[in-house]
Design a protein around this motif. Sequence first.
Motif, PDB file in Angstrom:
ATOM      1  N   PRO A  39       0.808  -1.213   0.000  1.00 35.58           N
ATOM      2  CA  PRO A  39       0.000   0.000   0.000  1.00 35.58           C
ATOM      3  C   PRO A  39       0.844   1.268   0.000  1.00 35.58           C
ATOM      4  CG  PRO A  39      -0.047  -1.042   2.158  1.00 35.58           C
ATOM      5  CD  PRO A  39       0.689  -1.970   1.236  1.00 35.58           C
ATOM      6  N   VAL A  40       2.052   1.165   0.505  1.00 41.41           N
ATOM      7  CA  VAL A  40       2.915   2.346   0.521  1.00 41.41           C
ATOM      8  C   VAL A  40       3.452   2.597  -0.886  1.00 41.41           C
ATOM      9  CG1 VAL A  40       3.607   2.348   2.920  1.00 41.41           C
ATOM     10  CG2 VAL A  40       4.792   0.862   1.318  1.00 41.41           C
ATOM     11  N   THR A  41       3.548   3.859  -1.255  1.00 42.15           N
ATOM     12  CA  THR A  41       3.929   4.207  -2.622  1.00 42.15           C
ATOM     13  C   THR A  41       5.402   4.547  -2.744  1.00 42.15           C
ATOM     14  OG1 THR A  41       3.187   6.435  -2.163  1.00 42.15           O
ATOM     15  CG2 THR A  41       1.652   5.007  -3.337  1.00 42.15           C
ATOM     16  N   ASN A  42       6.122   4.543  -1.637  1.00 43.32           N
ATOM     17  CA  ASN A  42       7.516   4.983  -1.722  1.00 43.32           C
ATOM     18  C   ASN A  42       8.483   3.843  -1.990  1.00 43.32           C
ATOM     19  OD1 ASN A  42       7.279   3.740   0.716  1.00 43.32           O
ATOM     20  ND2 ASN A  42       8.218   5.371   1.924  1.00 43.32           N
ATOM     21  N   ARG A  43       7.996   2.840  -2.699  1.00 44.39           N
ATOM     22  CA  ARG A  43       8.910   1.758  -3.049  1.00 44.39           C
ATOM     23  C   ARG A  43       9.872   2.258  -4.120  1.00 44.39           C
ATOM     24  NH1 ARG A  43       7.956  -1.225  -7.747  1.00 44.39           N
ATOM     25  NH2 ARG A  43       6.224  -0.382  -8.916  1.00 44.39           N
ATOM     26  N   PRO A  44      11.101   1.781  -4.094  1.00 40.25           N
ATOM     27  CA  PRO A  44      12.064   2.278  -5.079  1.00 40.25           C
ATOM     28  C   PRO A  44      11.683   1.872  -6.502  1.00 40.25           C
ATOM     29  CG  PRO A  44      12.992   0.433  -3.853  1.00 40.25           C
ATOM     30  CD  PRO A  44      11.679   0.779  -3.209  1.00 40.25           C
ATOM     31  N   GLN A  45      11.748   2.812  -7.403  1.00 37.73           N
ATOM     32  CA  GLN A  45      11.443   2.543  -8.809  1.00 37.73           C
ATOM     33  C   GLN A  45      12.733   2.509  -9.597  1.00 37.73           C
ATOM     34  OE1 GLN A  45       8.613   5.685  -9.797  1.00 37.73           O
ATOM     35  NE2 GLN A  45       7.181   4.127 -10.431  1.00 37.73           N
ATOM     36  N   SER A  46      12.763   1.670 -10.591  1.00 40.26           N
ATOM     37  CA  SER A  46      13.938   1.638 -11.454  1.00 40.26           C
ATOM     38  C   SER A  46      13.856   2.811 -12.426  1.00 40.26           C
ATOM     39  CB  SER A  46      13.990   0.329 -12.228  1.00 40.26           C
ATOM     40  OG  SER A  46      12.972   0.305 -13.199  1.00 40.26           O
ATOM     41  N   ALA A  47      14.978   3.129 -13.042  1.00 42.44           N
ATOM     42  CA  ALA A  47      15.006   4.243 -13.992  1.00 42.44           C
ATOM     43  C   ALA A  47      14.046   3.985 -15.146  1.00 42.44           C
ATOM     44  CB  ALA A  47      16.422   4.435 -14.519  1.00 42.44           C
ATOM     45  N   GLU A  48      13.951   2.716 -15.563  1.00 39.17           N
ATOM     46  CA  GLU A  48      13.059   2.387 -16.677  1.00 39.17           C
ATOM     47  C   GLU A  48      11.599   2.585 -16.299  1.00 39.17           C
ATOM     48  OE1 GLU A  48      14.074  -1.529 -17.904  1.00 39.17           O
ATOM     49  OE2 GLU A  48      15.842  -0.886 -18.996  1.00 39.17           O
ATOM     50  N   GLU A  49      11.256   2.183 -15.071  1.00 37.53           N
ATOM     51  CA  GLU A  49       9.877   2.371 -14.599  1.00 37.53           C
ATOM     52  C   GLU A  49       9.534   3.848 -14.541  1.00 37.53           C
ATOM     53  OE1 GLU A  49       8.384  -1.095 -11.654  1.00 37.53           O
ATOM     54  OE2 GLU A  49      10.118   0.025 -10.980  1.00 37.53           O
ATOM     55  N   ARG A  50      10.480   4.629 -14.016  1.00 38.15           N
ATOM     56  CA  ARG A  50      10.288   6.069 -13.927  1.00 38.15           C
ATOM     57  C   ARG A  50      10.048   6.678 -15.314  1.00 38.15           C
ATOM     58  NH1 ARG A  50      11.961   8.136  -8.763  1.00 38.15           N
ATOM     59  NH2 ARG A  50      13.612   6.707  -8.263  1.00 38.15           N
ATOM     60  N   LYS A  51      10.855   6.248 -16.272  1.00 34.74           N
ATOM     61  CA  LYS A  51      10.780   6.776 -17.629  1.00 34.74           C
ATOM     62  C   LYS A  51       9.431   6.415 -18.249  1.00 34.74           C
ATOM     63  CE  LYS A  51      13.666   7.043 -21.772  1.00 34.74           C
ATOM     64  NZ  LYS A  51      12.940   6.257 -22.770  1.00 34.74           N
ATOM     65  N   ALA A  52       9.023   5.157 -18.077  1.00 38.41           N
ATOM     66  CA  ALA A  52       7.759   4.702 -18.634  1.00 38.41           C
ATOM     67  C   ALA A  52       6.599   5.478 -18.021  1.00 38.41           C
ATOM     68  CB  ALA A  52       7.577   3.213 -18.376  1.00 38.41           C
ATOM     69  N   GLU A  53       6.692   5.731 -16.714  1.00 36.67           N
ATOM     70  CA  GLU A  53       5.629   6.463 -16.038  1.00 36.67           C
ATOM     71  C   GLU A  53       5.584   7.896 -16.521  1.00 36.67           C
ATOM     72  OE1 GLU A  53       4.961   5.425 -11.758  1.00 36.67           O
ATOM     73  OE2 GLU A  53       5.034   7.587 -11.561  1.00 36.67           O
ATOM     74  N   ALA A  54       6.759   8.523 -16.683  1.00 37.88           N
ATOM     75  CA  ALA A  54       6.820   9.894 -17.149  1.00 37.88           C
ATOM     76  C   ALA A  54       6.223  10.009 -18.545  1.00 37.88           C
ATOM     77  CB  ALA A  54       8.265  10.392 -17.147  1.00 37.88           C
ATOM     78  N   GLU A  55       6.538   9.034 -19.385  1.00 33.29           N
ATOM     79  CA  GLU A  55       6.005   9.057 -20.747  1.00 33.29           C
ATOM     80  C   GLU A  55       4.500   8.860 -20.748  1.00 33.29           C
ATOM     81  OE1 GLU A  55       8.239   6.122 -22.824  1.00 33.29           O
ATOM     82  OE2 GLU A  55       9.975   7.427 -23.088  1.00 33.29           O
ATOM     83  N   ALA A  56       4.010   8.002 -19.876  1.00 35.67           N
ATOM     84  CA  ALA A  56       2.578   7.759 -19.771  1.00 35.67           C
ATOM     85  C   ALA A  56       1.866   9.024 -19.299  1.00 35.67           C
ATOM     86  CB  ALA A  56       2.298   6.610 -18.810  1.00 35.67           C
ATOM     87  N   ASN A  57       2.478   9.710 -18.310  1.00 37.03           N
ATOM     88  CA  ASN A  57       1.895  10.951 -17.818  1.00 37.03           C
ATOM     89  C   ASN A  57       1.868  12.009 -18.909  1.00 37.03           C
ATOM     90  OD1 ASN A  57       1.378  10.039 -15.250  1.00 37.03           O
ATOM     91  ND2 ASN A  57       3.317  10.754 -14.405  1.00 37.03           N
ATOM     92  N   GLU A  58       2.946  12.101 -19.661  1.00 35.17           N
ATOM     93  CA  GLU A  58       3.045  13.086 -20.743  1.00 35.17           C
ATOM     94  C   GLU A  58       1.973  12.827 -21.792  1.00 35.17           C
ATOM     95  OE1 GLU A  58       3.935  16.238 -22.820  1.00 35.17           O
ATOM     96  OE2 GLU A  58       4.884  15.768 -20.910  1.00 35.17           O
ATOM     97  N   ALA A  59       1.798  11.551 -22.144  1.00 39.79           N
ATOM     98  CA  ALA A  59       0.796  11.184 -23.141  1.00 39.79           C
ATOM     99  C   ALA A  59      -0.602  11.523 -22.639  1.00 39.79           C
ATOM    100  CB  ALA A  59       0.909   9.697 -23.447  1.00 39.79           C
TER     101      ALA A  59
END
Length: 73
Positions: A39-59
């Motif tokens: 339930p906690v959201t502060n789990r470490p994200q990999s650089a690839e996950e971060r990038k994919a999320e950023a791209e999804a947000n941008e889209a």
Amino acid sequence: MAFPIKVCVVCSEEFELRQDKPGFANRCPACSEPESTEPVTNRPQSAEERKAEAEANEARRKAIRDLLYRKES
Ligand SMILES: [Zn+2]
């Protein structure tokens, strides 16, 4: 023989700290499962996950912007 009762740091549930309990001593068995979604959201994200999320947000932002502009015109 009773086991010490601990409070899980993740879900705040009380649980018995058994000698053979896998995972963290301050987490209940359910929250110690590696495949359980935490339930906690502060789990470490990999650089690839971060990038994919950023791209999804941008889209998503772009799609919303297009929608708004189309409504205005
Ligand atoms: Zn828990």
